[in-house]
Design a protein around this motif. Structure first.
Motif, PDB file in Angstrom:
ATOM      1  N   LEU A  25       1.961   4.763  -1.100  1.00 17.22           N
ATOM      2  CA  LEU A  25       1.292   5.554  -1.683  1.00 17.22           C
ATOM      3  C   LEU A  25       2.349   6.845  -2.353  1.00 17.22           C
ATOM      4  O   LEU A  25       3.055   7.181  -1.639  1.00 17.22           O
ATOM      5  CB  LEU A  25       0.281   6.146  -0.766  1.00 17.22           C
ATOM      6  CG  LEU A  25      -1.046   5.247  -0.437  1.00 17.22           C
ATOM      7  CD1 LEU A  25      -1.790   5.817   0.768  1.00 17.22           C
ATOM      8  CD2 LEU A  25      -1.806   4.570  -1.482  1.00 17.22           C
ATOM      9  N   TRP A  69      -4.936  -4.392  -4.595  1.00 19.85           N
ATOM     10  CA  TRP A  69      -5.461  -3.045  -4.741  1.00 19.85           C
ATOM     11  C   TRP A  69      -5.684  -2.557  -6.079  1.00 19.85           C
ATOM     12  O   TRP A  69      -4.883  -3.069  -6.798  1.00 19.85           O
ATOM     13  CB  TRP A  69      -4.783  -2.242  -4.031  1.00 19.85           C
ATOM     14  CG  TRP A  69      -4.363  -2.282  -2.320  1.00 19.85           C
ATOM     15  CD1 TRP A  69      -3.336  -3.190  -1.969  1.00 19.85           C
ATOM     16  CD2 TRP A  69      -5.342  -2.083  -1.451  1.00 19.85           C
ATOM     17  NE1 TRP A  69      -3.345  -3.526  -0.690  1.00 19.85           N
ATOM     18  CE2 TRP A  69      -4.502  -2.558  -0.078  1.00 19.85           C
ATOM     19  CE3 TRP A  69      -6.416  -1.211  -1.197  1.00 19.85           C
ATOM     20  CZ2 TRP A  69      -4.979  -2.475   1.037  1.00 19.85           C
ATOM     21  CZ3 TRP A  69      -6.784  -1.012   0.216  1.00 19.85           C
ATOM     22  CH2 TRP A  69      -6.332  -1.875   1.363  1.00 19.85           C
ATOM     23  N   LYS A  70      -6.703  -1.920  -6.391  1.00 18.52           N
ATOM     24  CA  LYS A  70      -7.076  -1.457  -7.668  1.00 18.52           C
ATOM     25  C   LYS A  70      -7.355  -0.171  -7.447  1.00 18.52           C
ATOM     26  O   LYS A  70      -8.177   0.379  -6.635  1.00 18.52           O
ATOM     27  CB  LYS A  70      -8.483  -2.278  -8.251  1.00 18.52           C
ATOM     28  CG  LYS A  70      -8.734  -1.624  -9.566  1.00 18.52           C
ATOM     29  CD  LYS A  70     -10.017  -2.348 -10.094  1.00 18.52           C
ATOM     30  CE  LYS A  70     -10.659  -2.063 -11.505  1.00 18.52           C
ATOM     31  NZ  LYS A  70     -11.798  -2.623 -11.881  1.00 18.52           N
ATOM     32  N   GLU A  71      -6.827   0.758  -8.175  1.00 19.84           N
ATOM     33  CA  GLU A  71      -6.840   2.370  -8.377  1.00 19.84           C
ATOM     34  C   GLU A  71      -8.096   2.780  -8.897  1.00 19.84           C
ATOM     35  O   GLU A  71      -8.394   2.443 -10.085  1.00 19.84           O
ATOM     36  CB  GLU A  71      -5.687   3.042  -8.497  1.00 19.84           C
ATOM     37  CG  GLU A  71      -5.765   4.614  -8.522  1.00 19.84           C
ATOM     38  CD  GLU A  71      -4.452   5.113  -8.976  1.00 19.84           C
ATOM     39  OE1 GLU A  71      -4.264   5.630  -9.907  1.00 19.84           O
ATOM     40  OE2 GLU A  71      -3.338   5.067  -8.222  1.00 19.84           O
ATOM     41  N   HIS A  72      -8.763   3.674  -8.435  1.00 15.95           N
ATOM     42  CA  HIS A  72      -9.849   4.458  -9.213  1.00 15.95           C
ATOM     43  C   HIS A  72      -9.582   6.087  -8.834  1.00 15.95           C
ATOM     44  O   HIS A  72      -9.267   6.281  -7.823  1.00 15.95           O
ATOM     45  CB  HIS A  72     -11.163   4.272  -8.584  1.00 15.95           C
ATOM     46  CG  HIS A  72     -11.578   2.529  -8.713  1.00 15.95           C
ATOM     47  ND1 HIS A  72     -12.311   1.786  -9.769  1.00 15.95           N
ATOM     48  CD2 HIS A  72     -11.242   1.440  -7.561  1.00 15.95           C
ATOM     49  CE1 HIS A  72     -12.422   0.698  -9.393  1.00 15.95           C
ATOM     50  NE2 HIS A  72     -11.619   0.496  -8.157  1.00 15.95           N
ATOM     51  N   THR A  73      -9.991   6.584 -10.084  1.00 15.28           N
ATOM     52  CA  THR A  73      -9.758   8.003  -9.968  1.00 15.28           C
ATOM     53  C   THR A  73     -11.088   8.599  -9.428  1.00 15.28           C
ATOM     54  O   THR A  73     -12.145   8.391  -9.873  1.00 15.28           O
ATOM     55  CB  THR A  73      -9.512   8.641 -11.178  1.00 15.28           C
ATOM     56  OG1 THR A  73      -8.246   8.315 -11.643  1.00 15.28           O
ATOM     57  CG2 THR A  73      -9.389  10.299 -11.463  1.00 15.28           C
ATOM     58  N   ASP A 104     -10.890   0.057   2.100  1.00  7.75           N
ATOM     59  CA  ASP A 104     -10.593   0.562   1.133  1.00  7.75           C
ATOM     60  C   ASP A 104      -9.955   1.982   1.694  1.00  7.75           C
ATOM     61  O   ASP A 104      -9.809   2.419   2.582  1.00  7.75           O
ATOM     62  CB  ASP A 104     -11.569   1.122   0.030  1.00  7.75           C
ATOM     63  CG  ASP A 104     -12.444  -0.184  -0.318  1.00  7.75           C
ATOM     64  OD1 ASP A 104     -11.963  -1.069  -0.847  1.00  7.75           O
ATOM     65  OD2 ASP A 104     -13.878  -0.201   0.028  1.00  7.75           O
ATOM     66  N   THR A 130       0.794  -1.143  -0.001  1.00  2.00           N
ATOM     67  CA  THR A 130      -0.014   0.097   0.077  1.00  2.00           C
ATOM     68  C   THR A 130       0.814   1.127   0.120  1.00  2.00           C
ATOM     69  O   THR A 130       0.572   2.434   0.393  1.00  2.00           O
ATOM     70  CB  THR A 130      -0.878  -0.002   1.304  1.00  2.00           C
ATOM     71  OG1 THR A 130      -0.256   0.004   2.443  1.00  2.00           O
ATOM     72  CG2 THR A 130      -1.955  -1.224   1.090  1.00  2.00           C
ATOM     73  N   TYR A 153      -7.877   9.866  -5.231  1.00  2.00           N
ATOM     74  CA  TYR A 153      -7.908   8.553  -5.740  1.00  2.00           C
ATOM     75  C   TYR A 153      -8.616   7.804  -4.654  1.00  2.00           C
ATOM     76  O   TYR A 153      -8.588   8.182  -3.346  1.00  2.00           O
ATOM     77  CB  TYR A 153      -6.726   8.047  -6.310  1.00  2.00           C
ATOM     78  CG  TYR A 153      -5.976   8.822  -7.273  1.00  2.00           C
ATOM     79  CD1 TYR A 153      -6.382   8.736  -8.686  1.00  2.00           C
ATOM     80  CD2 TYR A 153      -5.116   9.874  -6.859  1.00  2.00           C
ATOM     81  CE1 TYR A 153      -5.577   9.426  -9.554  1.00  2.00           C
ATOM     82  CE2 TYR A 153      -4.523  10.733  -7.884  1.00  2.00           C
ATOM     83  CZ  TYR A 153      -4.789  10.656  -9.364  1.00  2.00           C
ATOM     84  OH  TYR A 153      -4.067  11.282  -9.962  1.00  2.00           O
ATOM     85  N   TRP A 154      -9.184   6.612  -4.773  1.00  2.00           N
ATOM     86  CA  TRP A 154      -9.531   5.645  -3.930  1.00  2.00           C
ATOM     87  C   TRP A 154      -8.964   4.388  -4.559  1.00  2.00           C
ATOM     88  O   TRP A 154      -8.938   4.031  -5.716  1.00  2.00           O
ATOM     89  CB  TRP A 154     -11.007   5.586  -3.469  1.00  2.00           C
ATOM     90  CG  TRP A 154     -11.987   4.959  -4.621  1.00  2.00           C
ATOM     91  CD1 TRP A 154     -12.503   5.633  -5.676  1.00  2.00           C
ATOM     92  CD2 TRP A 154     -12.532   3.712  -4.329  1.00  2.00           C
ATOM     93  NE1 TRP A 154     -13.344   4.880  -6.281  1.00  2.00           N
ATOM     94  CE2 TRP A 154     -13.429   3.571  -5.451  1.00  2.00           C
ATOM     95  CE3 TRP A 154     -12.239   2.575  -3.512  1.00  2.00           C
ATOM     96  CZ2 TRP A 154     -14.097   2.463  -6.067  1.00  2.00           C
ATOM     97  CZ3 TRP A 154     -13.264   1.576  -3.849  1.00  2.00           C
ATOM     98  CH2 TRP A 154     -13.857   1.232  -4.863  1.00  2.00           C
ATOM     99  N   TRP A 155      -8.342   3.521  -3.482  1.00  2.00           N
ATOM    100  CA  TRP A 155      -8.049   2.314  -3.832  1.00  2.00           C
ATOM    101  C   TRP A 155      -8.942   1.238  -3.429  1.00  2.00           C
ATOM    102  O   TRP A 155      -9.148   1.182  -1.850  1.00  2.00           O
ATOM    103  CB  TRP A 155      -6.502   2.129  -3.176  1.00  2.00           C
ATOM    104  CG  TRP A 155      -5.297   2.691  -3.776  1.00  2.00           C
ATOM    105  CD1 TRP A 155      -5.495   3.494  -5.129  1.00  2.00           C
ATOM    106  CD2 TRP A 155      -3.785   2.187  -3.854  1.00  2.00           C
ATOM    107  NE1 TRP A 155      -4.361   3.776  -5.618  1.00  2.00           N
ATOM    108  CE2 TRP A 155      -3.219   2.950  -4.724  1.00  2.00           C
ATOM    109  CE3 TRP A 155      -3.353   1.531  -2.889  1.00  2.00           C
ATOM    110  CZ2 TRP A 155      -1.949   3.183  -4.854  1.00  2.00           C
ATOM    111  CZ3 TRP A 155      -1.958   1.297  -3.097  1.00  2.00           C
ATOM    112  CH2 TRP A 155      -1.163   2.282  -3.957  1.00  2.00           C
ATOM    113  N   LYS A 193      -2.805  13.362  -3.630  1.00  2.00           N
ATOM    114  CA  LYS A 193      -1.678  13.553  -3.743  1.00  2.00           C
ATOM    115  C   LYS A 193      -1.363  14.901  -2.929  1.00  2.00           C
ATOM    116  O   LYS A 193      -1.619  15.919  -3.653  1.00  2.00           O
ATOM    117  CB  LYS A 193      -1.226  13.428  -5.203  1.00  2.00           C
ATOM    118  CG  LYS A 193      -1.111  12.428  -6.225  1.00  2.00           C
ATOM    119  CD  LYS A 193      -0.597  12.392  -7.459  1.00  2.00           C
ATOM    120  CE  LYS A 193      -0.684  10.905  -7.935  1.00  2.00           C
ATOM    121  NZ  LYS A 193      -0.316  10.752  -9.304  1.00  2.00           N
TER     122      LYS A 193
END
Length: 454
Positions: free
Chosen positions: A299, A345-349, A318, A297, A330-332, A323
Motif C-alpha cells: 500500500l 484487488w480492485k481499488e475504489h475511492t 477487503d 497488498t 480508499y478501499w480495496w 494515505k
C-alpha cells in the motif's frame, strides 16, 4: 471525489482470546458494552491472566489500543445512510500530544483517558500528571500509549513508546501508596519508570495484540523504515524477575508504515497486513518461525493502523486505508484469487478531498449492528511538509450503503471547529450511555466527542 477509522487505532484485535475470555468473565457493570465498543473493561473481581486485559485504545486495534477484534463481516444496515449522528464536544487540554487511550486506572468504575504526560480521571476528566512532560523540537516523545497491568499487581499500568527514542517504557501505577505510607503529599510524584526493551528508535507506532491467543498480548511494532524487520515483542521476565519485552522477528523482509489484522486468504488463521504486503500466518505456534510475505497488498504509505473487513459481504476480506501523509481515502475490494492462490484487488475511492488520514477505526456508532468508518486529518504530521498540510483539520465518519455500494460522509468536526485527529485515538463508551464516543488527540489539543445519537 466522494462516492468512512482503528485498530488501531481502530481499531483498536485479539478476537479468539477475547471470545474465550468473555466466556470466562463474571458479569460486571461494563460487560454489556464489550460487544458494542470492541473493548473489554475488566472488573476487580476477575482473577488470572485475563484480569490484566485492561481497556486500550483503537482501535480499536486501535488500535488503536490493545483489544483488537479480528475483522468481522459487514452487516446489512438498518439506519438511513443520510441520517447524521449528533456529537457534543469537550475540550480537555491544549497540548501537542497526538496519542490517547483509555482504561480504569483508579478502579472507580469510570473510564479514564491517558494522553501524553497526563491521565484524565473520569467521569470529569480532570488532568493529572503521571510522568515528566518530555517535548522534542517537533514531536512529543511518545507515539503510542497503552494501558496494561505489566506487573500483574491488579493495577493498570501505562506503556509508552516514542519517536527517536531507543526504548519502550512502562510506568508503574502507584495506586493509593502515598496515602498508605502516611505521606499523601507525595501523590503527585511521577510514577516509577522502567525500561521494557531497547528498540531500533525508528518506530512509527506500537500496538498490543494477542498473536498466540494465550490471554497475554504481544507488542506489535510498526517501523517506518520499511526495510527493517517486522518485530513482535513478547512479555517475559529477566533474571531478576523484572518485566521485559523480548523481540520475535515475524517478517524478515520488513513492514513499514501501517498495519492491520485479518484472515486475508480465508484459511481460518489471522494474518497481519503491512505497508509492504501481507504476512501469512503459519499453522501451529504463530511466533515459532517467520511468516510468508505476499506483496500484492503493498500500500502507498497507508494509515497506521488501517482497517480490514468484508465490506461487500462476498466472503472475502477487503482493505480500507488512507494515505497517511498524502491526499485520499480508499478501499480495496478483494476479488476471486488466481489459480495459484495469489490475491487480486480492485481499488475504489472513498474521499479525495482531504489529506493525512493517519489512523483509521471501525465502530458501530449508531447501534444498528453495522460499523462506521472513523477518520480525520492528522494535522502537521510531517511538520507541514505533507500535501494538504495547510488545509483546515476535519473529522468524519463514513457510513457504508450496501444499496449504493459506496460510503456516505458525515461530519464530526468541520473546518471551522479547528479540531484534528491524531495518530492514536479511542472509540469507546466513556459515559456508559451505550453509545461509542470519540477521544480525539492531536497537536491542536485533546478533545472528547460524546455521541448523542440521532
Amino acid at each position: 471525489m466522494m462516492p468512512s477509522d482503528l485498530d488501531g487505532f481502530a481499531p483498536s484485535v485479539l478476537a479468539r482470546a477475547v471470545r474465550r475470555a468473555s466466556a470466562r468473565l463474571r458479569p460486571s457493570r461494563f460487560a454489556a458494552e464489550a460487544g458494542r465498543t470492541r473493548k473489554i473493561l475488566v472488573s476487580s473481581r476477575i482473577t488470572g491472566p485475563i484480569r490484566r486485559l485492561v481497556i486500550a485504545g483503537v482501535a480499536l486495534a486501535a488500535a488503536t489500543g490493545f483489544v483488537t477484534l479480528a475483522a468481522l463481516p459487514a452487516q446489512t444496515r438498518r439506519s438511513d445512510p443520510e441520517k447524521t449522528l449528533r456529537f457534543s464536544k469537550k475540550h480537555l487540554f491544549v497540548n501537542p500530544h497526538e496519542n490517547a487511550t483509555v482504561g480504569d486506572l483508579n478502579r472507580d468504575g469510570h473510564l479514564d483517558i491517558v494522553s501524553g504526560a497526563y491521565w484524565y480521571a473520569g467521569p470529569e476528566f480532570v488532568p493529572r500528571t503521571y510522568r515528566p512532560n518530555h517535548l522534542a523540537k517537533e514531536y512529543h516523545r511518545g507515539n503510542s500509549e497503552h494501558v496494561y497491568d505489566v506487573d500483574a499487581d491488579g493495577l493498570p499500568d501505562i506503556i509508552v513508546g516514542g519517536w527517536g527514542v531507543d526504548g519502550i517504557v512502562w510506568y508503574r501505577n502507584p495506586g493509593d501508596s502515598a496515602a498508605e505510607r502516611g505521606r499523601p503529599w507525595e501523590m503527585h510524584e511521577p510514577w516509577e519508570a522502567h525500561v521494557l526493551a531497547r528498540t531500533r528508535g525508528t518506530m512509527e507506532m506500537f500496538a498490543l495484540h494477542d498473536y498466540d491467543s494465550d490471554g497475554v498480548p504481544e507488542l506489535h511494532s510498526a517501523n517506518y523504515r520499511r526495510e527493517q524487520p517486522l518485530e513482535v515483542w513478547r512479555f517475559a521476565k529477566d533474571p531478576n524477575q523484572k518485566p521485559v519485552l523480548v523481540p520475535v522477528v515475524l517478517g524478515a523482509e520488513g513492514g513499514g508504515h501501517g498495519f492491520a489484522w485479518g484472515d486475508v486468504n480465508g484459511d481460518g488463521r489471522e494474518d497481519v497486513l503491512t505497508e509492504i504486503g501481507w504476512y501469512e500466518r503459519p499453522e501451529g505456534d504463530p511466533l515459532a518461525r517467520p511468516w510468508k510475505l505476499h506483496t500484492e497488498t503493498a500500500l502507498p504509505h497507508p494509515s497506521c493502523p488501517f482497517v480490514v473487513t468484508d465490506l461487500n459481504e462476498d466472503g472475502r476480506l477487503d482493505i480500507i486505508f488512507g494515505k497517511g501523509h498524502d491526499i485520499g481515502l480508499y478501499w480495496w475490494e478483494q476479488l476471486p484469487p488466481r489459480s495459484d492462490g495469489t490475491t487480486v484487488w480492485k481499488e475504489h475511492t472513498i474521499d479525495e478531498s482531504w489529506s493525512q488520514a493517519h489512523a483509521l477505526a471501525l465502530a458501530d456508532l449508531d447501534g444498528d449492528g453495522g460499523e462506521e468508518l472513523i477518520a480525520g486529518k492528522c494535522i502537521w504530521a510531517h511538520s507541514g511538509d505533507d500535501p494538504g498540510a495547510a488545509d483546515p483539520p476535519v473529522i468524519y465518519y463514513y457510513r457504508w450503503s450496501p444499496a449504493e455500494a459506496r460510503f456516505n460522509r458525515h461530519t464530526i468536526a468541520g473546518a471551522a471547529d479547528r479540531i484534528a485527529l491524531g495518530r492514536q485515538y479511542s472509540v469507546v463508551d466513556l459515559n456508559q450511555d451505550r453509545r461509542p464516543d470519540l477521544v480525539a488527540p492531536s497537536e491542536l489539543g485533546l478533545w472528547v466527542f460524546f455521541n448523542q445519537g440521532h
